[in-house]
Design an enzyme around this catalytic site. Structure first.
Site, PDB file in Angstrom:
ATOM      1  N   HIS A  64       2.962   6.472  -7.108  1.00  0.00           N
ATOM      2  CA  HIS A  64       2.538   7.488  -7.469  1.00  0.00           C
ATOM      3  C   HIS A  64       3.082   8.746  -7.412  1.00  0.00           C
ATOM      4  O   HIS A  64       3.060   9.673  -8.386  1.00  0.00           O
ATOM      5  CB  HIS A  64       1.000   7.603  -6.429  1.00  0.00           C
ATOM      6  CG  HIS A  64      -0.302   8.391  -6.789  1.00  0.00           C
ATOM      7  ND1 HIS A  64      -1.099   8.760  -6.267  1.00  0.00           N
ATOM      8  CD2 HIS A  64      -0.099   9.176  -8.023  1.00  0.00           C
ATOM      9  CE1 HIS A  64      -2.094   9.581  -6.922  1.00  0.00           C
ATOM     10  NE2 HIS A  64      -1.628   9.632  -8.018  1.00  0.00           N
ATOM     11  N   HIS A  69       0.847  -1.295   0.073  1.00  0.00           N
ATOM     12  CA  HIS A  69      -0.121  -0.023   0.083  1.00  0.00           C
ATOM     13  C   HIS A  69       0.826   1.365  -0.130  1.00  0.00           C
ATOM     14  O   HIS A  69       0.598   2.194  -1.016  1.00  0.00           O
ATOM     15  CB  HIS A  69      -0.840   0.101   1.166  1.00  0.00           C
ATOM     16  CG  HIS A  69      -1.933   1.316   1.455  1.00  0.00           C
ATOM     17  ND1 HIS A  69      -2.996   1.242   1.194  1.00  0.00           N
ATOM     18  CD2 HIS A  69      -1.261   2.435   1.780  1.00  0.00           C
ATOM     19  CE1 HIS A  69      -3.540   2.406   1.363  1.00  0.00           C
ATOM     20  NE2 HIS A  69      -2.439   3.103   1.885  1.00  0.00           N
ATOM     21  N   GLU A  70       1.709   1.205   0.949  1.00  0.00           N
ATOM     22  CA  GLU A  70       2.872   2.477   1.003  1.00  0.00           C
ATOM     23  C   GLU A  70       3.539   2.747  -0.286  1.00  0.00           C
ATOM     24  O   GLU A  70       3.746   3.776  -0.677  1.00  0.00           O
ATOM     25  CB  GLU A  70       3.410   2.308   2.304  1.00  0.00           C
ATOM     26  CG  GLU A  70       2.593   2.683   3.521  1.00  0.00           C
ATOM     27  CD  GLU A  70       1.714   3.767   3.659  1.00  0.00           C
ATOM     28  OE1 GLU A  70       1.903   4.717   2.795  1.00  0.00           O
ATOM     29  OE2 GLU A  70       0.751   3.677   4.499  1.00  0.00           O
ATOM     30  N   TYR A  91     -11.085   6.982   3.487  1.00  0.00           N
ATOM     31  CA  TYR A  91     -10.363   5.675   3.043  1.00  0.00           C
ATOM     32  C   TYR A  91     -11.434   4.617   2.675  1.00  0.00           C
ATOM     33  O   TYR A  91     -11.115   3.748   1.886  1.00  0.00           O
ATOM     34  CB  TYR A  91     -10.066   5.107   4.489  1.00  0.00           C
ATOM     35  CG  TYR A  91      -8.705   5.468   5.078  1.00  0.00           C
ATOM     36  CD1 TYR A  91      -7.602   4.836   4.561  1.00  0.00           C
ATOM     37  CD2 TYR A  91      -8.500   6.801   5.710  1.00  0.00           C
ATOM     38  CE1 TYR A  91      -6.362   5.485   4.863  1.00  0.00           C
ATOM     39  CE2 TYR A  91      -6.955   7.186   6.098  1.00  0.00           C
ATOM     40  CZ  TYR A  91      -6.042   6.494   5.764  1.00  0.00           C
ATOM     41  OH  TYR A  91      -5.044   6.963   5.906  1.00  0.00           O
ATOM     42  N   HIS A 122       1.674   4.509  -2.871  1.00  0.00           N
ATOM     43  CA  HIS A 122       1.858   5.763  -2.751  1.00  0.00           C
ATOM     44  C   HIS A 122       3.070   6.294  -3.415  1.00  0.00           C
ATOM     45  O   HIS A 122       3.193   7.432  -3.948  1.00  0.00           O
ATOM     46  CB  HIS A 122       1.653   6.297  -1.458  1.00  0.00           C
ATOM     47  CG  HIS A 122       0.399   6.305  -0.598  1.00  0.00           C
ATOM     48  ND1 HIS A 122      -0.818   6.875  -0.981  1.00  0.00           N
ATOM     49  CD2 HIS A 122       0.024   5.946   0.599  1.00  0.00           C
ATOM     50  CE1 HIS A 122      -1.805   6.896  -0.429  1.00  0.00           C
ATOM     51  NE2 HIS A 122      -1.464   6.271   0.510  1.00  0.00           N
ATOM     52  N   GLU A 175      -6.204   7.621  -1.661  1.00  0.00           N
ATOM     53  CA  GLU A 175      -5.879   6.135  -1.087  1.00  0.00           C
ATOM     54  C   GLU A 175      -6.031   5.511  -1.982  1.00  0.00           C
ATOM     55  O   GLU A 175      -5.682   4.258  -2.086  1.00  0.00           O
ATOM     56  CB  GLU A 175      -6.877   6.260   0.187  1.00  0.00           C
ATOM     57  CG  GLU A 175      -6.115   6.801   1.405  1.00  0.00           C
ATOM     58  CD  GLU A 175      -4.757   6.704   1.795  1.00  0.00           C
ATOM     59  OE1 GLU A 175      -4.331   5.590   1.848  1.00  0.00           O
ATOM     60  OE2 GLU A 175      -4.263   7.714   2.556  1.00  0.00           O
TER      61      GLU A 175
END
Length: 723
Positions: A493, A486-487, A657, A490, A515
Site C-alpha cells: 500500500h 498482512h504487514e 480492526y 501495508h 487495515e
C-alpha cells in the site's frame, strides 16, 4: 531476484535510498534544523500574505511542500528508536520525536496561520480534488487542535494537555519496547514446551542454577502458553505478562483523563465523539451498534466453543491423573493450550510440522512473487556491489540500519511501464531494544515535488521471527505466514501509492479503513493453491538441513518438497475453529476502548477503576475465567498497561480492526474469491484502492471498487453467523 542478476532496466534506481548513518548528536541537530526550516516557512507566509490576498498557492502549498520535505527525514529520525541496537541512538531518536511532536503541537495551534487558511477556504477557489481535500483537512485539524477555543486560559490548558499526552505516548511505548522482564523456570516446569525453544533460553547460575530465563517476548511467550503441560506454569506466565509494564498503569489513566478533558474543552461530549467524527463510522453510536450486534451474534458460539474446550480439558486432566480442582473452570491461561490440543486431536493438525514447509526466506520469495503477479511489480534484492554503489560514496552498510536487514528495489513490470516504484526493507529477527511486534514503518513517503517530479517512497517491515540455527532455518508457523502477508500488505500500500502530497501517501488513510487492504491479502494464506506454491520444505534448502532433518525426524526419507494437500485441507478446515472466542477477544479490546473513551461525565471517568473495568469486561465478553474466580479480586493484572494501540493512535479506534474486516471480506468475496490470482482485478485493485492512499474519501474509493455500498453480509457469512 538478486540485483546482480536483474535485467538492465532494473539495475539503476533513479533515486538513491536513504542512508542510516545518524549519530545521537546528528539526530537532535537534524531535528532542530528541520523545525527551524518549517517555522521559517510559516513565519514567512504570515509576514508576506494578508488575508485578502491569501490563496491556496501562497498559504497552503508552501506548508505542504515543507511537510513533504520534512517527512523525508523525520520518519527515519523517529524510526531509530524502534530498530537501533545502540541505546544512545534510541534515546536520541525518542528525544527528537518529542521535539517534533512539540513543534507539531505548536504549529497546529498557530492562530496567525489558521486565519490565513480560513481566508483561503472562504475564497472557494476551484482546486484539484486532492488539493481541496488538503485544504479542508488542514482547516479542520486547526479547529480540532483547539483554535475554536477562545484564546487565554482554556486554550493554554488545551495546549498543555496536548503536550503531556505526547509525552505519555512516547514514554508508554518506550517502556514496552525496553521491557526486559521474565521468569526463571526449571526444565520440568517447562515440560511440553518445544525443545528448540527451551534449549535456546538463557541458563541461570548461583540461586538460579539449573533454571532457564523465559522472557515475555512473543517467541518465548506464545509457545509456552500453547505447549506447557503444567497449568501452574502457564498461569504464572500469563499473570506476569499482564503485569510486565505496571509503570504504564498511571500513564494510561492519566491519558484517559486528559483526553476526556480535552474533548470537553473542544465542545465534544467525550473523546470517542471527537475521534470518530472524521473516520468512516462518523459517530460513536455507529461503532457501539456494530460492536453490540457482533457481540450478540458471537456470544452463543463462544459458549459452545468453551463447553467443547472444557470437555477436552477434563479428559486431558483425567488422562494425566491431575486432580487440581479446576476441572469446572476454563481459564485465560488454558485457552492457547487447549485450542492447540483441540486442533491436534480433532484435526490432527501439528503446527510444528506445517512450519517445516515455510522457511522464512523461500516464503518471502513466494509472497513477493504473488504480489508481482497480482499487481504487476518486480522486486529486486540489492546485494553485494550494488549496495556499495547505491551508498553513493559511502559504505555498503550505510543503506541499512543493521546487518540482518534485506533491501529491495521495487519496479513496475513491463505491462505497467517498467518504472521505479520505491524501496522495501525487511528487518525480521528479534534484537534487544527492538520494537517487539510486527509492523510496517514508512521511512519516506512519495509525493510530487515543486518541479512536478515524482519522489519515490521507502518502507520497512519490522518483525520478530525466530532466528535460523545451523540445524534449522527460521521456520514460520502458519499464523506467522499470515502476519507477514498482512504487514507486507501495508508495505505494498505504501509502495504503490501515487499521491500529490505526502500527507495522503499510502497507509495515511482513516484508521477504520487502514487495515482493510492488508486484511484482504490475508485471504491468500487460506487459499490451497497459494499455500502450496508458497511452501518449500526446509530439508530441500541445503544438505546440512537435510541431514539435520533426517536426524531429528528419525526417518531416512525426505518429505515432499511442497506441503501435501491433505495437510492444507486440514489447516483450512481449522480456519474458523474457536473463531467466536477469537473475535470476542477482539471485541473485548474494542469495547474496553470505547468504554474508557465514552464516559457520561468527567467525574465518571475520574471514578472509573480502569483495571477492574478491563478485567470485568474481558470476563463478560470473552466468557473466560481469570484469577478472580480463585478467590482473588479484579485487580490481578493490568492488561491496559501493555496495550500500546490505545496510546499509539488506535484510541476510540480499535474497533477499526473489526470494521475494516467487514470491508476486506466484502472486497475479497466479491472480487477475488473465485480467482485469487486474477491479475486484471489485482491491477484494478492496485489502481483504484491502493494507489490513492488517503487522497479521496475512503468510502468513495471502496464504493467505486465494489460498484456498490459495502455490506456486512460477507463478513457474517465468513464467520458463519449470518442471520
Amino acid at each position: 531476484m538478486n540485483s546482480s542478476m536483474a535485467p538492465a532496466p532494473y539495475r539503476k534506481p533513479p533515486q538513491l535510498p536513504p542512508r542510516f548513518t545518524a549519530t545521537p548528536a546528528s539526530l537532535v541537530d537534524d531535528t532542530k534544523r528541520l523545525i527551524e526550516r518549517s517555522r521559517k516557512v510559516q513565519d514567512d507566509i504570515v509576514a508576506s500574505v494578508k488575508p485578502e490576498q491569501a490563496n491556496f498557492e501562497n498559504v497552503v502549498l508552501p506548508v505542504a511542500r515543507d511537510d513533504n520535505k520534512m517527512a523525508i527525514e523525520s520518519h527515519i529520525i523517529g524510526f531509530y528508536q524502534a530498530v537501533s541496537t545502540d541505546k544512545a541512538l534510541r534515546d536520541a531518536s525518542t528525544e527528537a520525536e518529542k521535539l517534533l511532536d512539540d513543534f507539531g503541537i505548536e504549529s497546529s495551534m498557530r492562530e496567525d496561520v489558521f486565519n490565513l487558511l480560513d481566508a483561503v477556504l472562504k475564497k472557494k477557489e476551484s482546486l484539484q480534488p486532492e488539493s481541496q481535500r488538503l485544504l479542508e483537512k488542514d482547516h479542520k485539524s486547526y479547529i480540532r487542535n483547539g483554535l475554536s477555543i477562545p484564546a487565554g486560559g482554556k486554550r493554554d490548558r488545551f495546549k498543555e494537555i496536548k503536550k503531556r499526552l505526547s509525552e505519555i505516548s512516547i514514554k508508554f511505548q518506550k517502556n514496552l519496547n525496553e521491557e526486559q522482564g521474565g521468569l526463571w523456570f526449571t526444565p520440568e516446569q517447562l515440560d511440553g514446551v518445544p525443545e528448540d525453544l527451551v534449549s535456546s533460553l538463557k541458563k541461570g547460575d548461583s540461586e538460579n542454577e539449573g533454571k532457564v530465563w523465559l522472557t515475555f517476548k512473543y517467541p518465548d511467550l506464545f509457545p509456552t502458553l500453547k505447549y506447557a503441560t503444567h497449568a501452574e506454569t502457564r498461569k504464572q506466565v500469563f499473570i506476569a505478562n499482564e503485569n510486565k509494564c505496571n509503570d504504564n498503569v498511571p500513564l494510561f489513566r492519566e491519558a484517559i483523563l486528559l483526553r476526556d478533558e480535552a474533548a470537553r474543552l473542544l465542545g465534544y461530549n467525550n473523546h470517542a465523539e471527537f475521534r470518530i467524527e472524521d473516520k468512516m463510522a462518523k459517530l460513536p453510536k455507529t461503532v457501539d451498534d456494530f460492536l453490540g450486534d457482533l457481540r450478540t451474534r458471537l456470544a452463543p458460539g463462544g459458549k459452545q466453543e468453551i463447553a467443547k474446550l472444557l470437555e477436552l480439558k477434563q479428559q486431558d486432566l483425567k488422562d494425566r491423573g491431575v486432580n487440581d480442582g479446576t476441572e469446572e473452570k476454563y481459564f485465560l491461561w488454558d485457552h492457547r493450550y487447549y485450542d492447540r490440543l483441540l486442533l491436534e486431536k480433532e484435526y490432527s493438525l501439528d503446527h510444528q510440522i506445517i512450519a517445516e514447509y515455510f522457511p522464512l526466506q523461500t516464503t518471502i520469495q513466494g509472497m513477493l512473487k504473488i504480489f508481482e503477479e497480482l499487481f504487476g511489480l518486480v522486486f529486486v534484492e540489492i546485494v553485494g556491489e550494488d549496495r556499495a554503489e547505491l551508498a553513493d560514496g559511502g559504505k555498503a552498510s550505510d543503506i541499512v540500519w543493521h546487518e540482518d536487514v534485506q533491501v529491495f528495489s521495487v519496479w513496475d513490470d513491463e505491462g505497467e511501464g517498467s518504472g521505479f516504484v520505491g524501496y522495501l526493507y525487511l528487518d525480521l529477527f528479534p534484537r534487544d531494544g527492538k520494537y517487539g511486534h510486527a509492523a510496517n514503518f514508512n521511512l519516506q513517503p512519495g509525493y510530487i515535488d515543486e518541479n512536478g517530479k515524482r519522489r519515490y517512497p521507502a518502507t520497512a517491515l519490522v518483525c520478530n521471527f525466530s532466528k535460523p540455527t545451523p540445524k534449522k532455518p527460521s521456520l514460520l508457523k502458519h499464523d506467522e505466514v499470515v502476519t507477514l502477508f498482512h504487514e507486507l500488505g501495508h508495505g505494498i500500500h505504501d509502495l504503490v501509492s501515487r499521491t500529490t502530497y505526502s500527507r495522503f501517501h499510502g497507509t495515511n488513510t482513516v484508521r477504520d479503513f487502514v487495515e482493510a487492504p492488508s486484511q484482504m491479502l490475508e485471504n491468500w494464506c487460506w487459499t490451497p493453491s497459494q499455500l502450496r506454491s508458497l511452501s518449500h520444505h526446509y530439508s530441500y534448502l541445503s544438505s546440512d538441513y537435510e541431514a539435520a532433518y533426517k536426524e531429528s525426524s528419525g526417518s531416512d526419507k525426505k518429505p515432499s518438497e511442497r506441503i501435501p494437500n491433505s495437510l492444507i485441507a486440514n489447516l483450512i478446515s481449522t480456519k474458523h475453529v474457536n473463531d467466536a472466542l477469537f473475535n470476542l477477544r477482539q471485541l473485548h479490546f474494542g469495547m474496553f476502548d470505547m468504554t474508557v473513551h465514552e464516559p457520561k461525565s468527567h467525574e465518571a471517568v475520574e471514578k472509573l477503576d480502569i483495571t477492574t473495568t478491563y478485567n470485568k469486561l474481558r470476563k463478560e465478553i470473552s466468557q473466560l475465567d481469570g484469577p478472580e474466580v480463585l478467590g482473588g479480586d479484579w485487580t490481578w493484572g493490568n492488561g491496559q498497561a501493555t496495550f500500546g494501540h490505545l496510546i499509539g493512535g488506535y484510541d476510540a479506534g480499535y474497533y477499526g480492526y473489526l470494521s475494516s474486516q467487514v470491508y476486506s471480506t466484502d472486497m475479497f468475496y466479491s472480487v477475488f474469491k473465485e480467482d485469487p490470482m486474477n491479475g486484471k482485478e489485482g491491477r484494478r485493485y492496485r489502481h483504484t484502492v491502493l494507489e490513492r492512499g488517503g487522497s479521496q474519501e475512503e468510502m468513495a474509493i471502496l464504493e467505486e471498487f465494489l460498484g456498490r455500498k459495502p455490506s456486512t453480509e460477507a463478513f457474517y457469512k465468513e464467520l458463519g453467523i449470518s442471520k
